[in-house]
Design a protein around this motif. Structure first.
Motif, mmCIF file in Angstrom:
data_model
loop_
_atom_site.group_PDB
_atom_site.id
_atom_site.type_symbol
_atom_site.label_atom_id
_atom_site.label_comp_id
_atom_site.label_asym_id
_atom_site.label_seq_id
_atom_site.Cartn_x
_atom_site.Cartn_y
_atom_site.Cartn_z
ATOM 1 N N ARG A 5 -8.355 24.564 11.840
ATOM 2 C CA ARG A 5 -9.314 23.556 11.386
ATOM 3 C C ARG A 5 -8.571 22.385 10.773
ATOM 4 N NH1 ARG A 5 -9.678 23.713 5.759
ATOM 5 N NH2 ARG A 5 -9.007 25.673 4.874
ATOM 6 N N PHE A 6 -9.225 21.249 10.743
ATOM 7 C CA PHE A 6 -8.692 20.081 10.053
ATOM 8 C C PHE A 6 -8.902 20.294 8.563
ATOM 9 C CE2 PHE A 6 -9.382 15.966 8.077
ATOM 10 C CZ PHE A 6 -8.206 15.323 8.426
ATOM 11 N N ASP A 7 -7.901 19.969 7.735
ATOM 12 C CA ASP A 7 -8.008 20.234 6.309
ATOM 13 C C ASP A 7 -8.087 18.965 5.470
ATOM 14 O OD1 ASP A 7 -7.878 22.399 4.180
ATOM 15 O OD2 ASP A 7 -6.271 21.051 3.543
ATOM 16 N N HIS A 8 -7.086 18.086 5.550
ATOM 17 C CA HIS A 8 -7.099 16.903 4.687
ATOM 18 C C HIS A 8 -6.178 15.820 5.238
ATOM 19 C CE1 HIS A 8 -3.435 18.866 3.123
ATOM 20 N NE2 HIS A 8 -3.057 17.641 2.810
ATOM 21 N N VAL A 9 -6.299 14.645 4.640
ATOM 22 C CA VAL A 9 -5.390 13.529 4.888
ATOM 23 C C VAL A 9 -4.780 13.157 3.549
ATOM 24 C CG1 VAL A 9 -5.228 11.093 5.561
ATOM 25 C CG2 VAL A 9 -6.695 12.644 6.856
ATOM 26 N N GLY A 27 -19.227 8.134 -2.779
ATOM 27 C CA GLY A 27 -19.951 9.395 -2.733
ATOM 28 C C GLY A 27 -19.082 10.630 -2.628
ATOM 29 N N PHE A 28 -17.761 10.458 -2.608
ATOM 30 C CA PHE A 28 -16.870 11.617 -2.574
ATOM 31 C C PHE A 28 -16.905 12.324 -3.927
ATOM 32 C CE2 PHE A 28 -15.390 9.331 1.041
ATOM 33 C CZ PHE A 28 -14.632 10.184 1.821
ATOM 34 N N GLU A 29 -16.581 13.604 -3.924
ATOM 35 C CA GLU A 29 -16.550 14.403 -5.144
ATOM 36 C C GLU A 29 -15.103 14.611 -5.560
ATOM 37 O OE1 GLU A 29 -18.683 17.776 -3.667
ATOM 38 O OE2 GLU A 29 -20.606 16.712 -3.755
ATOM 39 N N VAL A 55 -4.979 13.960 -6.834
ATOM 40 C CA VAL A 55 -6.403 14.231 -6.991
ATOM 41 C C VAL A 55 -6.990 14.362 -5.594
ATOM 42 C CG1 VAL A 55 -8.628 13.294 -7.750
ATOM 43 C CG2 VAL A 55 -6.602 12.958 -9.171
ATOM 44 N N SER A 56 -7.776 15.397 -5.360
ATOM 45 C CA SER A 56 -8.510 15.516 -4.097
ATOM 46 C C SER A 56 -9.881 14.892 -4.277
ATOM 47 C CB SER A 56 -8.688 16.983 -3.699
ATOM 48 O OG SER A 56 -7.470 17.521 -3.261
ATOM 49 N N VAL A 57 -10.301 14.150 -3.264
ATOM 50 C CA VAL A 57 -11.681 13.675 -3.207
ATOM 51 C C VAL A 57 -12.283 14.281 -1.949
ATOM 52 C CG1 VAL A 57 -11.440 11.597 -4.626
ATOM 53 C CG2 VAL A 57 -10.919 11.468 -2.196
ATOM 54 N N LEU A 66 -9.578 14.024 1.072
ATOM 55 C CA LEU A 66 -8.389 13.198 0.973
ATOM 56 C C LEU A 66 -7.600 13.668 -0.229
ATOM 57 C CD1 LEU A 66 -10.051 9.685 1.416
ATOM 58 C CD2 LEU A 66 -8.868 11.028 3.167
ATOM 59 N N GLU A 67 -6.288 13.772 -0.082
ATOM 60 C CA GLU A 67 -5.417 14.039 -1.218
ATOM 61 C C GLU A 67 -4.817 12.713 -1.627
ATOM 62 O OE1 GLU A 67 -2.448 16.996 -0.363
ATOM 63 O OE2 GLU A 67 -3.890 18.629 -0.553
ATOM 64 N N LEU A 68 -5.240 12.181 -2.754
ATOM 65 C CA LEU A 68 -4.724 10.925 -3.285
ATOM 66 C C LEU A 68 -3.532 11.255 -4.170
ATOM 67 C CD1 LEU A 68 -8.151 9.331 -4.260
ATOM 68 C CD2 LEU A 68 -6.921 9.184 -2.072
ATOM 69 N N THR A 69 -2.391 10.656 -3.852
ATOM 70 C CA THR A 69 -1.136 11.031 -4.506
ATOM 71 C C THR A 69 -0.442 9.821 -5.099
ATOM 72 O OG1 THR A 69 -0.858 12.817 -2.899
ATOM 73 C CG2 THR A 69 1.092 12.158 -4.143
ATOM 74 N N LYS A 70 -0.074 9.922 -6.375
ATOM 75 C CA LYS A 70 0.724 8.905 -7.065
ATOM 76 C C LYS A 70 2.100 9.503 -7.334
ATOM 77 C CE LYS A 70 2.202 5.792 -10.061
ATOM 78 N NZ LYS A 70 2.790 4.561 -9.661
ATOM 79 N N PHE A 71 3.144 8.931 -6.697
ATOM 80 C CA PHE A 71 4.513 9.379 -6.934
ATOM 81 C C PHE A 71 5.058 8.693 -8.176
ATOM 82 C CE2 PHE A 71 4.286 10.900 -2.633
ATOM 83 C CZ PHE A 71 5.211 11.923 -2.561
ATOM 84 N N HIS A 72 5.506 9.504 -9.159
ATOM 85 C CA HIS A 72 6.220 8.961 -10.308
ATOM 86 C C HIS A 72 7.711 8.918 -10.006
ATOM 87 C CE1 HIS A 72 2.578 8.976 -12.683
ATOM 88 N NE2 HIS A 72 2.354 10.209 -12.259
ATOM 89 N N ARG A 73 8.190 9.938 -9.256
ATOM 90 C CA ARG A 73 9.580 10.000 -8.785
ATOM 91 C C ARG A 73 9.587 10.620 -7.404
ATOM 92 N NH1 ARG A 73 11.203 13.263 -13.635
ATOM 93 N NH2 ARG A 73 11.298 14.851 -12.067
ATOM 94 N N PRO A 74 10.364 10.207 -6.492
ATOM 95 C CA PRO A 74 10.927 8.859 -6.411
ATOM 96 C C PRO A 74 9.826 7.869 -6.015
ATOM 97 C CG PRO A 74 11.507 10.098 -4.431
ATOM 98 C CD PRO A 74 10.749 11.032 -5.343
ATOM 99 N N THR A 75 10.023 6.598 -6.323
ATOM 100 C CA THR A 75 9.029 5.586 -5.980
ATOM 101 C C THR A 75 9.393 4.929 -4.657
ATOM 102 O OG1 THR A 75 10.214 3.901 -7.238
ATOM 103 C CG2 THR A 75 8.470 5.118 -8.394
ATOM 104 N N ASP A 76 8.410 4.346 -4.009
ATOM 105 C CA ASP A 76 8.591 3.651 -2.734
ATOM 106 C C ASP A 76 9.053 2.227 -3.027
ATOM 107 O OD1 ASP A 76 8.474 2.522 -0.226
ATOM 108 O OD2 ASP A 76 6.351 2.887 0.077
ATOM 109 N N PRO A 77 10.217 1.843 -2.540
ATOM 110 C CA PRO A 77 10.710 0.494 -2.820
ATOM 111 C C PRO A 77 10.001 -0.595 -2.012
ATOM 112 C CG PRO A 77 12.253 1.658 -1.404
ATOM 113 C CD PRO A 77 11.168 2.638 -1.783
ATOM 114 N N ALA A 78 9.256 -0.241 -0.976
ATOM 115 C CA ALA A 78 8.578 -1.238 -0.137
ATOM 116 C C ALA A 78 7.342 -1.777 -0.856
ATOM 117 C CB ALA A 78 8.179 -0.620 1.201
ATOM 118 N N ALA A 79 7.018 -3.022 -0.608
ATOM 119 C CA ALA A 79 5.839 -3.647 -1.204
ATOM 120 C C ALA A 79 4.571 -3.118 -0.545
ATOM 121 C CB ALA A 79 5.915 -5.161 -1.031
#
Length: 152
Positions: A5-9, A27-29, A55-57, A66-79
């Motif tokens: 099955r499809f799970d997440h993005v 409307g996401f939870e 955080v999953s929504v 959706l899995e929303l992800t904030k990287f504290h380390r390492p960070t993405d150098p691209a704008a």
């Protein structure tokens, strides 16, 4: 045996609270945030010293998340890139709503807007792209007539 099955993005973001609030407004939870770090995650994603918050929504009908992800380390150098619909890679998700005009009006009240116009597709769907925070694009679709139950 193939897939089950499809799970997440996974969506990497800079402002986790802002992006989470955007999807909650659609409307996401929201799930509880998680801090993820350690050798296991370094090995899975091929980066060293990973520390992130996630955080999953979840779609309210249980059809995906959706899995929303904030990287504290390492960070993405691209704008951060702007919301162009023809950029290579995953570019948007589609979300079916029951009152497209109402959703768009509510999001405009929060400073967000459509990328292009709101259009009717073959008297089946009313459609638009919403430009979300950090260049995210969400296609909103309201079924207005018969036809497929999948947005174009």
């Amino acid at each position: 045996m193939g897939g089950v099955r499809f799970d997440h993005v996974g969506v990497v973001v800079d402002d986790l609270e802002l992006v989470t609030a955007f999807f909650v407004d659609l409307g996401f939870e929201r799930s509880n945030p998680m801090r993820i770090e350690g050798e296991w995650v370094d090995r899975v994603i091929g980066l060293d010293g990973v520390q992130l918050d996630m955080v999953s929504v979840n779609a309210p009908d249980g059809s995906g998340r959706l899995e929303l992800t904030k990287f504290h380390r390492p960070t993405d150098p691209a704008a951060t890139q702007g919301p162009l619909a023809n950029r290579l890679g995953f570019r948007h998700i589609a979300y079916v709503v029951d009152d497209l005009d109402g959703v768009v009006e509510r999001l405009r009240g929060k400073g967000l807007d459509t990328v292009g116009d709101i259009v009717d597709y073959e008297d089946i769907y009313r459609l638009c792209y919403i430009g979300g925070p950090e260049g995210l694009i969400v296609e909103l679709a309201e079924q207005i007539g018969g036809g497929s139950d999948q947005a174009p």
